[in-house]
Design an enzyme around this catalytic site. Structure first.
Site, short mmCIF file in Angstrom:
data_model
loop_
_atom_site.label_atom_id
_atom_site.label_comp_id
_atom_site.label_asym_id
_atom_site.label_seq_id
_atom_site.Cartn_x
_atom_site.Cartn_y
_atom_site.Cartn_z
N ARG A 1 0.85 -1.20 0.00
CA ARG A 1 0.00 0.00 0.00
C ARG A 1 0.89 1.26 0.00
NH1 ARG A 1 -1.96 0.16 6.37
NH2 ARG A 1 -0.18 1.38 7.07
N ASN B 1 7.59 8.45 27.90
CA ASN B 1 6.61 7.35 27.97
C ASN B 1 6.98 6.16 27.07
OD1 ASN B 1 5.06 9.06 29.57
ND2 ASN B 1 4.05 9.96 27.79
N TYR C 1 11.47 6.79 15.82
CA TYR C 1 11.38 6.89 14.35
C TYR C 1 12.53 7.76 13.81
CZ TYR C 1 9.06 7.80 9.81
OH TYR C 1 8.75 7.90 8.48
P1 NAD Z 1 2.41 2.74 5.13
O1 NAD Z 1 2.24 2.44 6.59
O2 NAD Z 1 1.21 3.19 4.36
O3 NAD Z 1 3.04 1.47 4.38
C1 NAD Z 1 4.17 0.78 4.90
C2 NAD Z 1 4.15 -0.66 4.39
O4 NAD Z 1 5.27 -1.33 4.99
C3 NAD Z 1 2.89 -1.41 4.79
O5 NAD Z 1 2.34 -2.06 3.68
C4 NAD Z 1 3.39 -2.38 5.83
O6 NAD Z 1 2.66 -3.61 5.88
C5 NAD Z 1 4.82 -2.62 5.37
N1 NAD Z 1 5.66 -3.16 6.45
C6 NAD Z 1 5.70 -2.74 7.73
N2 NAD Z 1 6.51 -3.53 8.44
C7 NAD Z 1 7.00 -4.47 7.59
C8 NAD Z 1 7.88 -5.56 7.75
N3 NAD Z 1 8.41 -5.88 8.94
N4 NAD Z 1 8.19 -6.32 6.67
C9 NAD Z 1 7.63 -6.02 5.47
N5 NAD Z 1 6.77 -5.00 5.27
C10 NAD Z 1 6.46 -4.24 6.32
O7 NAD Z 1 3.59 3.80 5.05
P2 NAD Z 1 3.93 4.90 3.92
O8 NAD Z 1 3.38 6.18 4.37
O9 NAD Z 1 3.60 4.39 2.57
O10 NAD Z 1 5.51 5.00 4.11
C11 NAD Z 1 6.45 4.25 3.33
C12 NAD Z 1 7.85 4.63 3.76
O11 NAD Z 1 8.03 6.05 3.63
C13 NAD Z 1 8.17 4.31 5.23
O12 NAD Z 1 9.52 3.90 5.35
C14 NAD Z 1 7.97 5.64 5.92
O13 NAD Z 1 8.71 5.73 7.12
C15 NAD Z 1 8.48 6.60 4.86
N6 NAD Z 1 7.95 7.97 5.02
C16 NAD Z 1 6.63 8.24 4.88
C17 NAD Z 1 6.18 9.55 5.02
C18 NAD Z 1 4.74 9.94 4.86
O14 NAD Z 1 4.42 11.13 4.99
N7 NAD Z 1 3.83 9.02 4.58
C19 NAD Z 1 7.09 10.56 5.34
C20 NAD Z 1 8.43 10.24 5.49
C21 NAD Z 1 8.85 8.94 5.32
#
Ligand code: NAD
Length: 444
Positions: free
Chosen positions: A214, A296, A350
């Site tokens: 996703r 926390n 994080y």
């Molecule tokens: P999301 O939560 O929508 O998707 C993350 C996906 O990673 C999920 O499908 C989840 O099942 C999978 N996942 C989690 N743990 C896992 C594991 N142990 N093994 C395999 N898959 C695993 O997150 P997103 O918003 O699409 O973010 C994607 C990346 O971008 C992440 O690394 C996040 O930290 C980074 N990011 C996102 C944002 C934002 O604004 N959304 C900002 C900065 C960085």
């Protein structure tokens, strides 16, 4: 998640009201669409050096309408300012004031790109001052521009010739960099390689994207597939159904695994070897948040975030770089975050993981220098996904507006940047951290 305010201010009367009240008026960004011109109008190249002539010629070869001086009243699609030979801050005045005069002519979604040299490592104080001054100029222009226009810079590292800027220049001018603003990309002397198929530069390559069921990961898979790659999408078994849908959509294969498992790398490499031969690109996208104020914070929250976001990347990279399955010209792109640059309340775990990714990328980048392989990180700011949809309403609204582009990015904005870093055009970019954040104040 939809940004209703952005839609509202771009629909007639509400936009005028927002203007009268002095409220933010985020523009609909100029994003990539197939067949669209590189920039929305003629391209002005400023600078009097031979390098400026070289870049102007290059842009002509790309069939761009190039000017060396602005014509009164003409809307410009982009302005490229070539400053690679400045040796003293006094030399900045003429080209920058000329840029200032031309700014009012910049079209909606226009681009400013400077080409200069890094101040870091420069031993002449006046020259270093001039080079660093460009940093301040670009970041300030980014904050002044409106209507979805952006300002970014390219730094020619290690005496690279101006031609080395071409891959990054094309990306920064294009709609693919819509949410990259106020940033610098350092390129090395390695000339960008020509893609065999410019529309599908990843043709024949195999890519693995973790966390692809996703959000940003699913979009990365879609864009890499659009660019010609065969994509292996990886996610936890609990997301198996969604993962299969993504794999079908992109014509790739799905691999259900928890990236923190001891045998994760072996399973990825075995899957790739049996189904696709070798691996050209790994995108470490899987990531989680478990926010709590440090006072926390419990061990489970701390350890799970570090395990998924950082330890897994370190472990996989080590095995990957030692494996013959990983191509000699292989690329690794890691997801960092602006939280890892600026820190964020309630996100010490994080931020530790994402800052750790940045440290890992810089260190591994040094080890990969000259090897043909590269590793880079992309640090998204606020991106509209399920992760950010969980934020409280007020925090989410503030996070959206606190950037020069006054809105959140879309998963596709991150995906386009990753596809660029994976492409032959980015062969000279290594150990870099590129923010995709609309020039967010967070991490500024
Ligand atoms: P999301 O939560 O929508 O998707 C993350 C996906 O990673 C999920 O499908 C989840 O099942 C999978 N996942 C989690 N743990 C896992 C594991 N142990 N093994 C395999 N898959 C695993 O997150 P997103 O918003 O699409 O973010 C994607 C990346 O971008 C992440 O690394 C996040 O930290 C980074 N990011 C996102 C944002 C934002 O604004 N959304 C900002 C900065 C960085």
């Amino acid at each position: 998640m939809t940004d209703n305010y952005l839609n509202l201010v771009n629909s007639g009367p509400a936009g005028n009201l927002a203007k009268r009240l002095g409220l933010p008026r985020p523009a609909v960004l100029r994003r990539h669409s197939p067949g669209a011109p590189l920039v929305p109008g003629p391209l002005l190249v400023l600078g009097s050096s031979a390098a400026a002539d070289t870049l102007a010629t290059l842009l002509l070869e790309w069939n761009q309408d190039v000017r060396r001086h602005a014509r009164p009243g003409e809307r410009l699609g982009a302005i490229v300012v070539v400053l690679e030979s400045v040796t003293d801050p006094g030399q900045l005045a003429a080209p920058i004031l000329e840029l200032g005069q031309a700014l009012r002519q910049l079209a909606r979604g226009g681009r400013i790109v400077t080409v200069s040299r890094p101040a870091v490592g420069c031993t002449n104080p006046a020259e270093a001052a001039a080079r660093q001054g460009i940093d301040g100029i670009v970041r300030s222009i980014g904050r002044e521009l409106r209507a979805g226009a952006t300002a970014n810079g390219i730094l020619l590292g290690s005496d690279a010739p101006v031609q080395a800027a071409s891959g990054a220049l094309r990306f920064l001018l294009s709609g693919k960099s819509a949410f990259v603003d106020g940033q610098f990309i350092t390129v090395s002397a390695t000339e960008p390689a020509e893609a065999q198929n410019e529309d599908r530069p990843l043709t024949g390559q195999t890519a693995v994207v973790t966390g692809a069921a996703r959000g940003i990961g699913a979009e990365i898979a879609a864009v890499l597939s659009r660019d010609g790659a065969t994509v292996v999408v990886v996610d936890v078994p609990a997301a198996g159904e969604q993962l299969a849908k993504v794999a079908n959509r992109v014509g790739g294969t799905a691999l259900q695994l928890d990236i923190t498992a001891d045998d994760a790398t072996t399973r990825i490499l075995d899957h790739v070897q049996h189904r696709h031969g070798s691996l050209d690109l790994l995108v470490h996208n899987a990531g989680i948040t478990r926010d709590k104020l440090l006072a926390n914070m419990d061990a489970a929250r701390w350890e799970s975030v570090l395990a998924v976001n950082l330890a897994s990347q370190l472990r996989v990279n080590e095995a990957l770089l030692a494996s013959d399955v990983f191509a000699g010209s292989g690329r690794i792109v890691c997801l960092a975050s602006t939280s890892g640059i600026a820190g964020n309340r309630g996100q010490s775990n994080y931020a530790a993981s994402k800052a750790g990714v940045i440290g890992m990328v810089r260190s591994t980048g040094l080890a990969l220098e000259g090897s043909g392989r590269t590793i880079n990180a992309v640090a998204p700011g606020f991106i509209e996904t399920e992760m950010t949809a969980k934020m409280p309403f007020a925090t989410r609204e503030v996070a959206r507006r606190l950037s020069s582009l006054q809105q959140g990015g879309l998963p596709g904005d991150v995906a386009e940047t990753i596809a660029f870093l994976a492409s032959p055009a980015a062969a000279g970019i290594n150990g870099e951290v590129l923010r995709v954040c609309g020039q967010s104040l967070v991490g500024a």
